[in-house]
Design a protein around this motif. Sequence first.
Motif: not given
Length: 312
Positions: A78-87
């Motif tokens: 989940i954290r990776d998905a949120l970070e990827q979206a934030g990129s």
Amino acid sequence: MKTSGLSELEAVLAVARHRSFRAAASEMSISTSALSHAVAALEARIGVRLFNRTTRSVSLSEAGAQFVQNVAPALSTIRDALEQAGSFRDTPSGTLRINTSTGAARQVMPVFIAFLQRYADMKLDIVTEGRLVDIVVEGFDAGIRLIEAVPQDMIAVPFGDRQRFAVVGSPEYFARHKPPRTPADLAAHRCIRSRMPGGSIYQWEFERHGEALRIDGDGALTLDEPGLMLAAARAGLGLAYLTEWNVSADLANGALVRVLEDWTPPLDGLCLYYPGRRHVPAGLRALTDMIHDYADANRKRSQTSRKRPARP
């Protein structure tokens, strides 16, 4: 990196890592009371106790151990998905937690400063310690160490030049003692000994023409911090074995004299390293790019200085 909306789960994993509410709260930059309330609220909602608490210790309950085992991988995804979206933001944001040694942090500090000046929405949480830790287990985004110390399953980004160690002493010391010509001559000298984080004494390493030696020198002083060793060497208490980066200014101004230089070949230098995974957070990717640029600039300056003709 910590992400809003997942605070209770993050709190449980932090306490599980540290076995301490105080240490976990420090990592998350919140009060111990707020962390305790977050964990208690989650326990009340799911109806089980995740931690066994006493006045002196914190441990996972059986249910808590199973919960952490199931939640940790999912939370990471989940954290990776949120970070990827934030990129997709124009500039990266968030907090990068980096583990390193004090000496390495001093060398990389110019990059840290430039990084924060360029990315106003980023924060750096730098933890310096001598021991080498598992950055994944300890909750760090990346580490900075000598390349030879980095686990092979990590992605490593070289930083700076290769490193050399130097044996140094003060002019006052050498006025009283004949300079050593080989590592074996150190037996007649007072050595400022270095204690490793695990408690063992570091043996000085030498190599020349394929011959490798490790010397455990004798001396009246044992220290565990390079700055203290440098001060002791300046005071004439003995010979110190430190990186060129630590002693370069003292060699330039004559406060220290170097010996056995032909016995200390260059070693691989520092690198930033992080776990291999499908998505790298935008902030870590930006720091990696900056380290690449810094290393390239240093390499070009070094090549230019070597090509510059000597003054007549």
